[in-house]
Design a protein around this motif. Structure first.
Motif, PDB file in Angstrom:
ATOM      1  N   PRO A   1      36.395  53.533   9.469  1.00 40.15           N
ATOM      2  CA  PRO A   1      36.812  52.246  10.050  1.00 40.15           C
ATOM      3  C   PRO A   1      38.024  51.630   9.349  1.00 40.15           C
TER       4      PRO A   1
ATOM      5  N   LEU B   1      28.945  50.553  13.258  1.00 41.04           N
ATOM      6  CA  LEU B   1      30.278  50.650  13.859  1.00 41.04           C
ATOM      7  C   LEU B   1      30.476  49.621  14.960  1.00 41.04           C
TER       8      LEU B   1
ATOM      9  N   MET C   1      36.942  43.894  14.111  1.00 44.05           N
ATOM     10  CA  MET C   1      38.350  44.275  14.178  1.00 44.05           C
ATOM     11  C   MET C   1      39.044  43.722  15.413  1.00 44.05           C
TER      12      MET C   1
ATOM     13  N   CYS D   1      35.434  53.742  16.522  1.00 41.75           N
ATOM     14  CA  CYS D   1      35.896  52.507  15.859  1.00 41.75           C
ATOM     15  C   CYS D   1      37.391  52.284  16.017  1.00 41.75           C
TER      16      CYS D   1
ATOM     17  N   ALA E   1      41.425  50.452  11.134  1.00 36.97           N
ATOM     18  CA  ALA E   1      41.932  49.079  11.016  1.00 36.97           C
ATOM     19  C   ALA E   1      43.437  49.039  10.755  1.00 36.97           C
TER      20      ALA E   1
ATOM     21  N   GLU F   1      29.664  49.736   3.702  1.00 32.14           N
ATOM     22  CA  GLU F   1      30.851  50.225   4.401  1.00 32.14           C
ATOM     23  C   GLU F   1      31.443  49.126   5.293  1.00 32.14           C
ATOM     24  N   VAL F   2      30.567  48.275   5.852  1.00 29.64           N
ATOM     25  CA  VAL F   2      31.057  47.145   6.651  1.00 29.64           C
ATOM     26  C   VAL F   2      31.699  46.119   5.728  1.00 29.64           C
TER      27      VAL F   2
ATOM     28  N   THR G   1      29.417  46.500  14.660  1.00 30.31           N
ATOM     29  CA  THR G   1      29.880  45.337  13.888  1.00 30.31           C
ATOM     30  C   THR G   1      31.350  45.519  13.507  1.00 30.31           C
ATOM     31  N   ALA G   2      31.706  46.748  13.109  1.00 32.88           N
ATOM     32  CA  ALA G   2      33.093  47.027  12.715  1.00 32.88           C
ATOM     33  C   ALA G   2      34.040  46.794  13.887  1.00 32.88           C
ATOM     34  N   ASN G   3      33.678  47.310  15.062  1.00 28.21           N
ATOM     35  CA  ASN G   3      34.555  47.171  16.234  1.00 28.21           C
ATOM     36  C   ASN G   3      34.768  45.716  16.618  1.00 28.21           C
TER      37      ASN G   3
ATOM     38  N   LEU H   1      35.139  47.316   4.819  1.00 27.52           N
ATOM     39  CA  LEU H   1      36.091  47.051   5.915  1.00 27.52           C
ATOM     40  C   LEU H   1      36.495  45.576   5.912  1.00 27.52           C
TER      41      LEU H   1
END
Ligand code: EPZ
Length: 419
Positions: free
Chosen positions: A27, A166, A173, A95, A31, A192-193, A168-170, A196
């Motif tokens: 991710p 992922l 972002m 992502c 980004a 990992e989140v 949450t990551a998307n 990011l």
């Protein structure tokens, strides 16, 4: 195709350096699409999944340079859409959806394939992006998304198995360049989140509540370039920790973050392993004898699903009955049938595997099926008497940097052979 030949029965002894986290770097690399300026990411693990992400970024018009364990990416302009075949082959590339929407207000990304561990839906990703104003259709195997305007919104992202990492990551972002404030409830709290979130903040994003179930993003007009060092891979560290205990050795995990491993270290101690954090180093070794366990996988900070298969191998060595329950994915027991070839006595009861431990394993040819199941088969081979041949180890190379070399450095008798 390559396989690993393992002569088991050797306790792992020594130090191993933990690489950057695969599930953080993917991710973070995605980004970099959010700014036209260059970004440099350090401690990038040399993995096939990372190489794939580099190709995807290049296919989107970014300039990607690798120098040692760093990658510099500059998406001065992004053009169009992710390469269908590349994105389809690697689920983690989903992502790129959020950053492409944030940067160019449109995206066309292939639906990620399911995989052996489950159907891997993306309904929560799409729910979050739609809440920000994206119009999304599924057409011909593609996710086709457009968002003339991205506006902050409040959205709950929890699913039947808890938060989505992922997803949450998307949403995070896409939200960083939206107008107004986005509140993500039920957000994933995985390290990992958090990593990011720190990278996005370094790029000029305004994010609160990183690492908590409620993330607040205040949109900004644009982001600038940044440098970032990826966190160490907690699952690689967990894999070596379990292997040390299972082979009755002692291994120091250089660079590991014990605070990312609490649940794993807690269960290893409960199983009778020694965990030593003196002097800032993390050392895991065998105790007097192994004890059976009950383990249930949970969202972070609970026991990680990505360490479930590895832990199951340790439990085959603990006299007594252990129960391992998988609550995150619907079919993450592919390793059970292969472990049975080595003599393990495991029966599956719904979401749980019942392990009758304490019997020695004996080497045999086995087949890798997915990343973490492959790691479990390697640990089993290190424990088993005689030779174990693990085939299709391309699964391993997706997520473990030079695993056979690192194991040889710890005294293991492991060879990579061309099939
Ligand atoms: C990430 O996958 C990791 N992959 C996985 O690691 C890890 O197992 C998983 O998080 C859980 O920790 C990467 O980061 C590249 P999820 P992700 O969305 O984000 C359901 C490995 O071995 N769900 O957190 O795809 C889903 O079916 C890999 O390194 C929905 O229902 O996983 C699962 O049951 C394997 N709808 C649960 O949530 C959605 O829209 C957790 O999935 C999304 C997910």
């Amino acid at each position: 195709m390559y396989s690993l030949s393992i002569q088991g029965g050797v306790p792992l002894e020594g130090e191993v350096t933990i690489s950057g986290a695969k599930n953080a770097v993917l991710p973070v690399l995605a980004a970099t699409l959010l700014t036209r300026e260059p970004c440099t990411v350090r401690r990038v693990p040399n993995l096939s999944d990372v190489a794939f992400m580099g190709k995807i970024l290049s296919s989107l018009g970014a300039r990607v340079r690798v120098h040692g364990d760093s990658m510099t990416v500059q998406a001065a302009k992004t053009s169009g859409f992710g390469d269908y075949e590349l994105v389809r082959k690697m689920r983690g590339s989903i992502c790129i959806l959020g950053p492409l929407l944030g940067r160019q207000r449109e995206a066309r990304v292939s639906l990620p394939g399911g995989c052996v561990i489950g159907s891997r839906p993306i309904d929560l990703h799409l729910k979050g992006l739609r809440a920000l104003g994206a119009q999304i259709a599924i057409d011909g195997g593609y996710i086709c998304a457009r968002a003339p305007r991205l506006r902050g919104a409040e959205v709950f992202l929890g699913g039947r198995a808890g938060p989505t990492v992922l997803g949450t990551a998307n949403v995070m972002m896409a939200a960083v360049l939206a107008e107004g404030v986005t509140i993500i409830e039920g957000a994933a709290c995985e390290p990992e989140v958090v990593d990011l979130g720190h990278f996005l903040t370094a790029m000029g994003a305004r994010i609160g509540g990183i690492g908590s179930p409620t993330i607040t993003v205040t949109g900004v007009p644009e982001l600038h370039g940044a440098e970032h060092e990826v966190i160490p891979d907690r699952i690689e560290a967990a894999t070596f920790a379990v292997a040390a205990a299972a082979t009755r050795g002692t291994v120091t995990l250089r660079g590991a973050r014990p605070d990312h491993l609490s649940a794993v270290l807690d269960k290893l101690q409960e199983a009778g392993a020694r965990v030593d954090r003196a002097g800032g180093a993390l050392t895991v070794g065998a105790g007097r004898r192994l004890r059976p366990l009950d383990v249930t996988t949970q969202p972070y900070a609970g026991f990680p699903t990505d360490a479930q298969a590895q832990m199951m191998v340790l439990m085959t060595q603990a006299p007594g009955i252990s129960i391992i329950t998988e609550r995150i994915f619907e079919s993450r027991f592919m390793h059970v049938s292969e472990l049975a070839r080595l003599g393990a006595d495991i029966t599956i009861e719904g979401p749980s595997a019942v392990v009758k431990g304490g019997k020695p394993l004996s080497g045999a040819p086995v087949m890798a099926s997915d990343l973490r199941a492959s790691a479990a088969l390697v640990i089993a081979g290190l424990v088993a008497r005689g030779e174990t041949r693990v085939k299709r180890i391309y699964h391993l190379d997706r997520g473990y940097e030079q695993l056979d070399r690192k194991l040889r450095q710890l005294g293991a008798r492991v060879q990579r052979l061309q099939e």
